[in-house]
Write an enzyme that holds these catalytic residues in place. Structure first.
Site, PDB file in Angstrom:
ATOM      1  N   HIS A 284      11.564  15.195  -9.362  1.00 20.40           N
ATOM      2  CA  HIS A 284      10.636  14.271 -10.029  1.00 20.40           C
ATOM      3  C   HIS A 284      11.119  13.862 -11.411  1.00 20.40           C
ATOM      4  CE1 HIS A 284       8.482  17.287 -12.577  1.00 20.40           C
ATOM      5  NE2 HIS A 284       8.623  18.094 -11.553  1.00 20.40           N
ATOM      6  N   ASP A 296      12.501  20.971 -15.694  1.00 19.03           N
ATOM      7  CA  ASP A 296      11.385  20.483 -14.881  1.00 19.03           C
ATOM      8  C   ASP A 296      11.125  19.024 -15.222  1.00 19.03           C
ATOM      9  OD1 ASP A 296       9.253  20.335 -13.186  1.00 19.03           O
ATOM     10  OD2 ASP A 296       7.892  21.483 -14.440  1.00 19.03           O
ATOM     11  N   GLU A 329       4.693  13.499 -10.690  1.00 22.47           N
ATOM     12  CA  GLU A 329       4.489  14.735  -9.920  1.00 22.47           C
ATOM     13  C   GLU A 329       3.556  15.676 -10.662  1.00 22.47           C
ATOM     14  OE1 GLU A 329       5.211  18.941  -8.715  1.00 22.47           O
ATOM     15  OE2 GLU A 329       5.507  18.035 -10.672  1.00 22.47           O
ATOM     16  N   GLU A 330       3.778  15.817 -11.975  1.00 17.89           N
ATOM     17  CA  GLU A 330       3.056  16.847 -12.737  1.00 17.89           C
ATOM     18  C   GLU A 330       1.533  16.687 -12.692  1.00 17.89           C
ATOM     19  OE1 GLU A 330       4.249  19.496 -13.543  1.00 17.89           O
ATOM     20  OE2 GLU A 330       6.357  19.303 -14.035  1.00 17.89           O
ATOM     21  N   ASP A 355      13.078  21.353  -7.339  1.00 20.62           N
ATOM     22  CA  ASP A 355      12.092  21.327  -8.424  1.00 20.62           C
ATOM     23  C   ASP A 355      11.727  22.751  -8.843  1.00 20.62           C
ATOM     24  OD1 ASP A 355      10.241  20.627 -10.306  1.00 20.62           O
ATOM     25  OD2 ASP A 355       8.677  20.030  -8.885  1.00 20.62           O
TER      26      ASP A 355
END
Ligand code: ZN
Length: 468
Positions: A284, A296, A329-330, A355
């Site tokens: 992501h 991340d 995504e988060e 990820d």
């Protein structure tokens, strides 16, 4: 396709009582295809694509909070970079989403021992307003303890939930100990709490709060929700143990606005057979806002893209390789949902994502163990020299490809060592220096080998005739 079905049937009849494939029913170990070994070892020794991508993205864009202007700049950067690397069909698939942004934040013990603590708002936290709120702390050591408490014990107070997450190579503590963050704010709100602070879902002892998403469900009204650093949580526990009422002043200013925009960046290496099922890989593009989103998940997009590029450099795969840099995504996997919807008719040979940081891959699992044992054995053989063990009990994981897998795509999971992942995850410390280039290349080598095996074969591009 036919051989997959046949394999599945044979396996099913060979081990009916076990309810799952027995390792004894798999074909004998495979020898590594020399072409795959060459690609893998080349990536292990000399891949620079992954480092170049994650270094470039974190330096030239920095944090990429979902739905914001920063994430839009990251998409522009992605399109430019993927095009320059030689990928085809590079484009953005946009989607709408609500945008949450962080404002001023702070926590202070007012009494009995006045002092400042370090806090960060959780995603979709309600706002205290700039003046903040003041309330007495009520302490729980788990979400279940909060759930069991009478409303009267919580009403008008600031809930504090503690926990005891420990580091683990497979990162398994995150599921269980993430509950204070995921469910705590909703339960606290429904019981009438003024606000909630949790001990950060992290395994470090640095004074860095770990943010992360939570949603108010079941009709709960948003309340201010934050994470204290681990040392500050331990400090708060010591203060509470002195037995006097503890009063906190909490400021968490944040904003949620509808009508935000995000998008998935899609790039392909077109296969020689345009009708063959596609290999889907990615990570992501968005990140939380405090660090630069290196582990991340700048690393994830870098690793999977670099592996695809290693294949591209070797020639043309039979199957199309599709690389996706997922958006948003988060805050809840918006990009993964959007991709599955936009590509509902597509057929996939595999779907997998990276990820979980940039430390080395130590185990792998895939549905192919059941549906395509020969390919599974080939993967096992090619990954073993990288120190990667097979995990026969693996289940599909990953937010971005989750919806695509639920829609029927076979999955592969290359599991990274998560021992130090939750020291850094969702903190201001998620920066490029945390990435070890040697371990990063091991990731690229593993994904390169996996893609090479699942690609259906790579043929050198026909040489172009020199112009006269
Ligand atoms: Zn992530």
């Amino acid at each position: 396709m036919k051989s997959h079905l046949l394999g599945a049937l044979l396996l099913a009849s060979a081990a009916p009582a076990l309810g799952q494939t027995s390792i004894a029913t798999l074909p004998p170990p495979a020898l590594v295809d020399p072409k795959v070994a060459t690609l893998r070892d080349h990536a292990l020794e000399s891949d620079h694509y992954a480092w170049d991508i994650v270094e470039g993205l974190t330096t030239e864009v920095g944090q990429r909070l979902a739905g914001t202007e920063a994430e839009a700049r990251a998409r522009d950067w992605a399109v430019k970079t993927l095009t320059a690397l030689g990928f085809s069909n590079v484009h953005v698939e946009p989607f709408d989403m609500p945008v949450w942004t962080r404002g001023a934040e702070g926590a202070e013990i007012v009494s009995p021992f006045p002092q400042k603590l370090v806090v960060a708002a959780l995603g979709y936290s309600g706002s205290t307003g700039p003046e903040g709120v003041t309330g007495e702390i009520v302490h729980f050591d788990s979400v279940d303890a909060l759930r069991a408490a009478p409303d009267s014990a919580v009403k008008g107070k600031i809930v504090f939930i503690d926990h005891d997450m420990m580091p683990a190579q497979d990162g398994s503590g995150y599921g269980q100990f993430g509950a204070p963050r995921r469910q705590g704010p909703t339960i606290a709100s429904l019981k009438g709490a003024l606000a909630i602070v949790i001990r950060s879902i992290g395994t470090d002892h640095h004074r860095n709060p770990h943010t992360g998403v939570q949603y108010f469900t079941d009709g709960a009204a948003p309340i201010p929700a934050g994470a204290l650093t681990v040392p500050d949580s331990e400090q708060l526990v010591r203060i509470l143990k002195r037995g006097k009422p503890v009063v906190m002043h909490l400021t968490l200013v944040s904003q949620k606005t509808a009508g935000g925009r995000s998008g998935n960046v899609v790039a392909e290496i077109p296969g020689r057979d345009p009708n063959a099922p596609v290999l889907l890989v990615g990570g992501h593009l968005d990140s939380w806002d405090q660090g630069t989103g290196a582990i991340d998940d700048g690393a994830g997009v870098a690793i999977t893209t670099a592996a695809a590029k290693q294949i591209m450099d070797a020639g043309r795969p039979l199957r199309t390789i599709r690389v996706v840099w997922f958006g948003a995504e988060e805050p809840g996997g918006f990009g993964g949902t959007a991709l599955a919807k936009a590509h509902a008719g597509d057929r996939y040979a595999i779907a997998g994502e990276s990820d979980f940081g940039a430390d080395r891959i130590w185990r792998f699992g895939t549905q192919l163990m059941k549906t395509d044992p020969a390919t599974y054995r080939a993967l096992e053989a090619a990954l073993a020299p990288l120190g990667i063990v097979k995990n026969d009990k693996a289940e599909a994981d990953g937010t971005d490809v989750d919806e695509t897998i639920k829609a029927g795509a076979p999955w592969i999971s290359l599991g990274q060592d998560g021992t130090r992942y939750f020291d850094i995850h969702h903190t201001p410390d998620d920066t490029l220096d945390k990435i070890d280039p040697v371990q990063l290349r091991q990731n690229v080598a593993a994904w390169t080998a996996a893609l090479a095996i699942m690609s259906g074969g790579i043929e050198p591009e026909p040489k172009r005739r020199p112009r006269r």
